[in-house]
Structures are given as C-alpha cells and as structure tokens.
Design a protein around this motif. Structure first.
Motif, PDB file in Angstrom:
ATOM      1  N   VAL A 199       1.081  -1.339  -0.474  1.00 49.49           N
ATOM      2  CA  VAL A 199       0.045   0.143   0.131  1.00 49.49           C
ATOM      3  C   VAL A 199       0.672   1.175  -0.095  1.00 49.49           C
ATOM      4  CG1 VAL A 199      -1.768   1.338   1.045  1.00 49.49           C
ATOM      5  CG2 VAL A 199      -2.071  -1.446   1.185  1.00 49.49           C
ATOM      6  N   ILE A 200       1.139   2.071  -0.689  1.00 48.93           N
ATOM      7  CA  ILE A 200       1.714   3.091  -1.156  1.00 48.93           C
ATOM      8  C   ILE A 200       0.764   4.399  -0.890  1.00 48.93           C
ATOM      9  CG2 ILE A 200       3.294   4.452  -2.955  1.00 48.93           C
ATOM     10  CD1 ILE A 200       3.057   1.993  -4.672  1.00 48.93           C
ATOM     11  N   VAL A 201       1.848   5.017   0.434  1.00 46.86           N
ATOM     12  CA  VAL A 201       1.189   6.125   0.627  1.00 46.86           C
ATOM     13  C   VAL A 201       2.026   7.259   0.392  1.00 46.86           C
ATOM     14  CG1 VAL A 201       0.218   5.188   2.847  1.00 46.86           C
ATOM     15  CG2 VAL A 201       2.013   5.619   2.611  1.00 46.86           C
ATOM     16  N   LYS A 202       1.559   8.453   0.488  1.00 44.25           N
ATOM     17  CA  LYS A 202       2.521  10.246   0.534  1.00 44.25           C
ATOM     18  C   LYS A 202       1.958  10.980   1.943  1.00 44.25           C
ATOM     19  CE  LYS A 202      -1.245  11.581  -3.388  1.00 44.25           C
ATOM     20  NZ  LYS A 202      -2.001  10.739  -2.620  1.00 44.25           N
ATOM     21  N   GLU A 203       2.240  11.719   1.526  1.00 43.27           N
ATOM     22  CA  GLU A 203       2.122  13.417   2.295  1.00 43.27           C
ATOM     23  C   GLU A 203       0.457  13.653   3.034  1.00 43.27           C
ATOM     24  OE1 GLU A 203       2.807  17.106   4.831  1.00 43.27           O
ATOM     25  OE2 GLU A 203       4.342  15.249   3.837  1.00 43.27           O
ATOM     26  N   GLY A 204       0.654  13.151   3.928  1.00 36.42           N
ATOM     27  CA  GLY A 204      -1.149  13.665   4.440  1.00 36.42           C
ATOM     28  C   GLY A 204      -2.178  12.011   4.157  1.00 36.42           C
ATOM     29  N   ASP A 205      -1.720  11.478   3.485  1.00 38.34           N
ATOM     30  CA  ASP A 205      -3.297  10.122   3.604  1.00 38.34           C
ATOM     31  C   ASP A 205      -2.966   9.455   4.407  1.00 38.34           C
ATOM     32  OD1 ASP A 205      -3.260  10.007   0.751  1.00 38.34           O
ATOM     33  OD2 ASP A 205      -1.608   8.586   0.263  1.00 38.34           O
ATOM     34  N   LYS A 206      -3.926   8.616   5.059  1.00 40.04           N
ATOM     35  CA  LYS A 206      -4.345   8.287   6.389  1.00 40.04           C
ATOM     36  C   LYS A 206      -4.587   6.573   5.887  1.00 40.04           C
ATOM     37  CE  LYS A 206      -6.278  13.067   7.446  1.00 40.04           C
ATOM     38  NZ  LYS A 206      -5.695  13.371   8.730  1.00 40.04           N
ATOM     39  N   LEU A 207      -4.457   6.593   7.493  1.00 40.55           N
ATOM     40  CA  LEU A 207      -4.570   4.768   7.596  1.00 40.55           C
ATOM     41  C   LEU A 207      -5.490   4.526   9.149  1.00 40.55           C
ATOM     42  CD1 LEU A 207      -4.117   1.708   6.358  1.00 40.55           C
ATOM     43  CD2 LEU A 207      -2.041   2.190   8.069  1.00 40.55           C
ATOM     44  N   SER A 208      -6.421   4.058   9.166  1.00 40.04           N
ATOM     45  CA  SER A 208      -7.636   3.847   9.996  1.00 40.04           C
ATOM     46  C   SER A 208      -7.731   2.395  10.420  1.00 40.04           C
ATOM     47  CB  SER A 208      -9.083   3.970   9.442  1.00 40.04           C
ATOM     48  OG  SER A 208      -9.632   3.765  10.596  1.00 40.04           O
ATOM     49  N   LEU A 209      -6.872   2.268  11.723  1.00 40.99           N
ATOM     50  CA  LEU A 209      -6.868   1.352  12.239  1.00 40.99           C
ATOM     51  C   LEU A 209      -8.176   0.943  13.870  1.00 40.99           C
ATOM     52  CD1 LEU A 209      -3.255   1.593  13.098  1.00 40.99           C
ATOM     53  CD2 LEU A 209      -3.976   0.773  11.290  1.00 40.99           C
ATOM     54  N   GLY A 210      -9.072   2.292  13.619  1.00 41.31           N
ATOM     55  CA  GLY A 210      -9.629   1.895  14.877  1.00 41.31           C
ATOM     56  C   GLY A 210     -10.331   2.619  15.091  1.00 41.31           C
ATOM     57  N   SER A 211      -9.693   3.097  16.232  1.00 37.11           N
ATOM     58  CA  SER A 211     -10.188   4.066  16.968  1.00 37.11           C
ATOM     59  C   SER A 211      -8.300   4.888  16.634  1.00 37.11           C
ATOM     60  CB  SER A 211      -9.780   3.994  19.172  1.00 37.11           C
ATOM     61  OG  SER A 211     -10.711   3.474  19.414  1.00 37.11           O
ATOM     62  N   HIS A 212      -7.709   4.318  16.538  1.00 30.30           N
ATOM     63  CA  HIS A 212      -5.814   4.685  15.664  1.00 30.30           C
ATOM     64  C   HIS A 212      -6.553   5.172  14.662  1.00 30.30           C
ATOM     65  CE1 HIS A 212      -4.032   4.228  19.646  1.00 30.30           C
ATOM     66  NE2 HIS A 212      -4.519   2.743  19.655  1.00 30.30           N
ATOM     67  N   GLU A 213      -5.939   6.466  13.874  1.00 34.70           N
ATOM     68  CA  GLU A 213      -5.996   6.712  12.784  1.00 34.70           C
ATOM     69  C   GLU A 213      -4.486   7.513  12.412  1.00 34.70           C
ATOM     70  OE1 GLU A 213      -8.886   7.807   9.576  1.00 34.70           O
ATOM     71  OE2 GLU A 213      -7.821  10.262  10.272  1.00 34.70           O
ATOM     72  N   LEU A 214      -3.262   7.155  11.807  1.00 36.41           N
ATOM     73  CA  LEU A 214      -2.131   7.371  11.284  1.00 36.41           C
ATOM     74  C   LEU A 214      -2.267   8.201  10.057  1.00 36.41           C
ATOM     75  CD1 LEU A 214      -0.557   3.954  11.761  1.00 36.41           C
ATOM     76  CD2 LEU A 214       0.225   6.061  13.134  1.00 36.41           C
ATOM     77  N   THR A 215      -2.044   9.799   9.600  1.00 37.89           N
ATOM     78  CA  THR A 215      -1.464  10.403   9.261  1.00 37.89           C
ATOM     79  C   THR A 215       0.245  10.314   9.010  1.00 37.89           C
ATOM     80  OG1 THR A 215      -3.215  11.687  10.003  1.00 37.89           O
ATOM     81  CG2 THR A 215      -1.824  12.736   8.209  1.00 37.89           C
ATOM     82  N   PHE A 216       0.296  10.130   7.812  1.00 39.93           N
ATOM     83  CA  PHE A 216       1.930  10.409   6.867  1.00 39.93           C
ATOM     84  C   PHE A 216       2.156  11.694   6.841  1.00 39.93           C
ATOM     85  CE2 PHE A 216      -0.430   5.937   6.310  1.00 39.93           C
ATOM     86  CZ  PHE A 216       0.597   5.287   7.579  1.00 39.93           C
ATOM     87  N   ILE A 217       3.314  11.347   6.942  1.00 41.89           N
ATOM     88  CA  ILE A 217       4.325  13.101   6.869  1.00 41.89           C
ATOM     89  C   ILE A 217       5.091  12.801   6.083  1.00 41.89           C
ATOM     90  CG2 ILE A 217       5.299  15.726   8.082  1.00 41.89           C
ATOM     91  CD1 ILE A 217       4.246  13.867  10.155  1.00 41.89           C
ATOM     92  N   GLY A 218       5.402  13.313   5.093  1.00 40.18           N
ATOM     93  CA  GLY A 218       6.560  13.208   4.220  1.00 40.18           C
ATOM     94  C   GLY A 218       8.140  13.646   4.845  1.00 40.18           C
ATOM     95  N   ALA A 219       9.369  12.784   4.649  1.00 46.42           N
ATOM     96  CA  ALA A 219      10.160  13.488   5.007  1.00 46.42           C
ATOM     97  C   ALA A 219      11.733  12.810   4.282  1.00 46.42           C
ATOM     98  CB  ALA A 219      10.409  12.490   6.946  1.00 46.42           C
ATOM     99  N   PRO A 220      11.631  13.041   3.407  1.00 46.49           N
ATOM    100  CA  PRO A 220      12.398  12.748   2.846  1.00 46.49           C
ATOM    101  C   PRO A 220      14.227  13.292   2.773  1.00 46.49           C
ATOM    102  CG  PRO A 220      10.987  14.293   0.892  1.00 46.49           C
ATOM    103  CD  PRO A 220      10.700  14.035   2.182  1.00 46.49           C
ATOM    104  N   MET A 221      14.737  12.622   2.656  1.00 46.88           N
ATOM    105  CA  MET A 221      16.251  12.765   3.236  1.00 46.88           C
ATOM    106  C   MET A 221      16.330  12.975   5.015  1.00 46.88           C
ATOM    107  SD  MET A 221      16.964  12.302   0.397  1.00 46.88           S
ATOM    108  CE  MET A 221      19.118  12.002   0.608  1.00 46.88           C
ATOM    109  N   ILE A 222      15.640  12.281   5.917  1.00 48.58           N
ATOM    110  CA  ILE A 222      16.401  11.997   6.835  1.00 48.58           C
ATOM    111  C   ILE A 222      16.131  10.666   7.208  1.00 48.58           C
ATOM    112  CG2 ILE A 222      15.630  13.062   8.836  1.00 48.58           C
ATOM    113  CD1 ILE A 222      13.942  15.010   7.734  1.00 48.58           C
ATOM    114  N   HIS A 223      17.115  10.223   6.892  1.00 47.95           N
ATOM    115  CA  HIS A 223      18.169  10.871   5.908  1.00 47.95           C
ATOM    116  C   HIS A 223      18.584  10.116   4.706  1.00 47.95           C
ATOM    117  CE1 HIS A 223      21.602   7.668   6.928  1.00 47.95           C
ATOM    118  NE2 HIS A 223      19.888   7.808   8.011  1.00 47.95           N
ATOM    119  N   TRP A 224      16.868   8.882   4.120  1.00 48.80           N
ATOM    120  CA  TRP A 224      17.525   9.001   3.192  1.00 48.80           C
ATOM    121  C   TRP A 224      16.375   9.368   2.350  1.00 48.80           C
ATOM    122  CZ3 TRP A 224      18.096   2.913   2.702  1.00 48.80           C
ATOM    123  CH2 TRP A 224      20.076   2.474   2.932  1.00 48.80           C
TER     124      TRP A 224
END
Length: 386
Positions: free
Chosen positions: A120-145
């Motif tokens: 599952v490919i995600v990018k900046e701002g995409d969300k992954l719902s686990l139920g009560s928890h929801e992960l929002t993804f943050i792009g962080a390129p070159m820290i440090h790859w």
C-alpha cells in the motif's frame, strides 16, 4: 509500553562496535519498533537482522497469537527493514505500507520476493485507519534517505519519526543526558540535511505532539520532548548551540600539538568560556564533527605532508564539506619544516564552505614553536575572541 494500545517491541544491540561501520557506539544501539493494538493491528518497522530472533519473539508476544494487518515501513535502511520479507512470508494477509520511493527500493533488498498485491503506497497527508487510531503520513525525504516517511497518531498524539530524533546507545544504557549522543547522532547522520529537517519541523509544529517515537533511542515526552524540538530547530538551522572554541589539530611529531595546546591555554587565560582541544589522529572523528557543529569557532592546526596537509586534517575538513557545514569562523595554524603547504590546502577547503570566515592572522610554525610564535598566538586568540 508507550500506552495501553501502543507497545514497544524493539530490541537493544549491545554487541555492535561500529554503527553503519563507522560510528563508535560503546553503549550499543536500539532498533525501535512499535505495535498499535486496535481493531486492526499495525506493526511499525522491524529491526536489524543482527537481532532478528529477539525481535520476532517480542512481536509474537505482543500479538498473542493474532495476525497483524499492516506493517508500516517508515525507512528502508536495513537496521529497520531487514525483516520485511519474513513478515510478508509469515503473515500472508499482511499489507506493507510505505512510500512510493520505498516501494521502488524493495527489490534492491529482497530479490525474488513477490510484492504484487501486498504493498500500500502512501504519500503526504494520506491516512490509515486502524479503528480508534488513525495514522496520518508525513513526507520526510532525506531524513536521511529519500524514501522516508513519518506518521502521526491523532488519538495518542504520537509522531513516529523514523531516524529523526534518534540517538546512539541502547535503551538499557540510557541516561538523563539525551542530548549528548543525540547531538553526535544528528550531525553525523542527518547533519547534511538541515533544510529538509526544517521542512519537517514546520509540519510537526502544526500538530499537537505529546510524544515522539524514534527508530533509535528513547521515546520523547514532556520536558525532554520540548528540549529535543528546540535543539533540532537550532541544529537544522546550522546555528551554534553553545559558546566555545574547538581546536582540532593534526600533528606528526608533536610540534603542531604543542602550538594547539598553547593556543588553548592562552584562550582560557583570556576568558574563553569553553575551549575543546582535539587530536584528530586519536579522537573519535564523529565527536570532533559534533563539536565543530556545536561551537561557533574552529581552529585547525596541521602539519604539512606530501606537499599537502596531514591526512587526518584533510579527512576532518572533508567531513565538514559533505555535512554541509556553514556559518562558522575559522583560525588556521600550519606547520612545515622546509616548505609549508598545509594552510593553502586548509584555506581552500574552508573557502568552499558556506558562510565561513577565516580569522587573521594565519600562523606558520617552523617545526617547533619559537619565542616569536607566542606573540602571534596571542594575536590569533584576540582575533578569535573579538
């Protein structure tokens, strides 16, 4: 355990001598990994193969016979991603969540593994719902790859920061002085990428962050979290953290060492608050790099060698070049018995650094310090302290 539903499943490595085959780690390393226990179970990163069996045992204990739904790979470096293939083979319904760049890297590390339908490919701002928890993804390129992502759990207000906010040292060796080994880690691992770190810092500032869970080192909360964020802001702006002067010397037969040590004494006599004198032939290079970033002023003192400069000094300045070193003042001392060449090389390398000033006078020592050299050291000290 981070909370009732976020569990730590990482491992300590006390057997490793050199992290990334170059950084001395007398207190070992931690390979952090986390599990979010919700309607759907997410495992956040794996571990180094060196401690694979211990990590698998921790994972299975946390799962209690259940099946994980997702494996989030924030970073593809092998100390965090070595067990991805094992996870996919062991849990047939598992989905691997990662950035597009990470997905491209997967065949580099896992030849012949079929990832079709498993990523599952995600990018900046995409969300992954686990139920009560929801992960929002943050792009962080070159820290440090380039493939790095972070994630933010809005329920617990936790950032999973990949290598950001990490440090050297195993968790069982952890002390209250987080900054010491975090500083050495930052400048040597992430130091080149201050601009990218600043970008991520602005993203984190827009969030309610109550904890940061890095891939190395302790979970940061409370006052320690606030202090770490403040230091990261300073470090990533390439600003000095403390008042002080680093004298880094490269001496063959002791003459250059004597001049460097004497300059240190003069600076202290004139009221310098902090003077660090480092022998580049014997000091841990990563610690000297750390000090170079920590203080606003650096003096380089080196013997001439093969019509150039003594190699350890060239190595030191090369390290500063590749770490994007900038915004500092330099003093220069060279030594040469018949044809001094060290200053020419050092000056050229320093002039290639961004926003770095060379303080005059530049000193030339002929084999051993003479009476006249004392006055020149005094002049240099005055210039450095002005």
């Amino acid at each position: 355990m981070i909370s009732d539903t976020i569990k730590y499943i990482g491992v300590d490595d006390l057997d490793i001598d050199l992290f990334e085959s170059q950084y001395v780690v007398p207190d070992g390393m931690s390979y952090n990994s986390y599990l979010i226990d919700d309607e759907k179970i997410a495992v956040l990163d794996t571990a180094d193969r060196r401690k694979g069996e211990e990590w698998k045992a921790n994972l299975k204990a946390a799962l209690g016979g259940r099946q994980p739904d997702y494996l989030v790979a924030h970073h593809m470096e092998p100390d965090h991603a070595a067990l991805i293939a094992w996870m996919l083979e062991t849990y047939p319904c598992l989905q691997l969540v990662c950035s597009a760049q990470a997905a491209k890297m997967l065949p580099n590390f896992f030849e012949g593994l079929n990832f079709e339908g498993r990523v599952v490919i995600v990018k900046e701002g995409d969300k992954l719902s686990l139920g009560s928890h929801e992960l929002t993804f943050i792009g962080a390129p070159m820290i440090h790859w380039p493939e790095v992502i972070m994630s933010y759990d809005s329920l617990e207000k936790v950032v999973f920061s990949a290598d950001g906010f990490g440090k050297f040292g195993a968790l069982e060796k952890e002390t209250d002085d987080w900054a010491c080994e975090a500083r050495r880690y930052y400048f040597n691992i992430c130091g080149k990428y201050g601009t990218q770190v600043q970008t991520v810092m602005k993203k984190l500032a827009a969030l309610d962050v109550q904890a940061i869970c890095p891939l190395h080192g302790p979970v940061l909360k409370g006052e320690q979290l606030a202090a770490a964020i403040k230091l990261y802001d300073t470090w990533s702006k390439y600003e000095p953290e403390s008042e002080g002067i680093l004298i880094a010397y490269a001496s063959i037969h002791g003459g250059t060492a004597a001049a460097a040590e004497r300059l240190g004494e003069i600076l202290r006599e004139k009221g310098a608050k902090k003077v660090v004198v480092s022998d580049l032939s014997r000091s841990d290079m990563a610690e000297v790099i750390e000090d170079a970033f920590r203080y606003p002023t650096v003096v380089v003192a080196a013997s001439s060698y093969d019509a150039s400069v003594f190699p350890v000094m060239h190595d030191f300045l090369y390290h500063l070049q590749i770490k994007n070193y900038q915004k500092r003042r330099f003093g220069i001392i060279e030594n040469g018995s018949w044809a001094p060449t060290a200053s020419k090389v050092m000056r050229s390398m320093i002039e290639g650094l961004k926003d770095c000033e060379i303080v005059e006078p530049m000193l030339t020592i002929r084999s051993r310090m003479k009476t006249a050299d004392e006055a020149l050291l005094e002049q240099l000290a005055d210039s450095l302290l002005s």
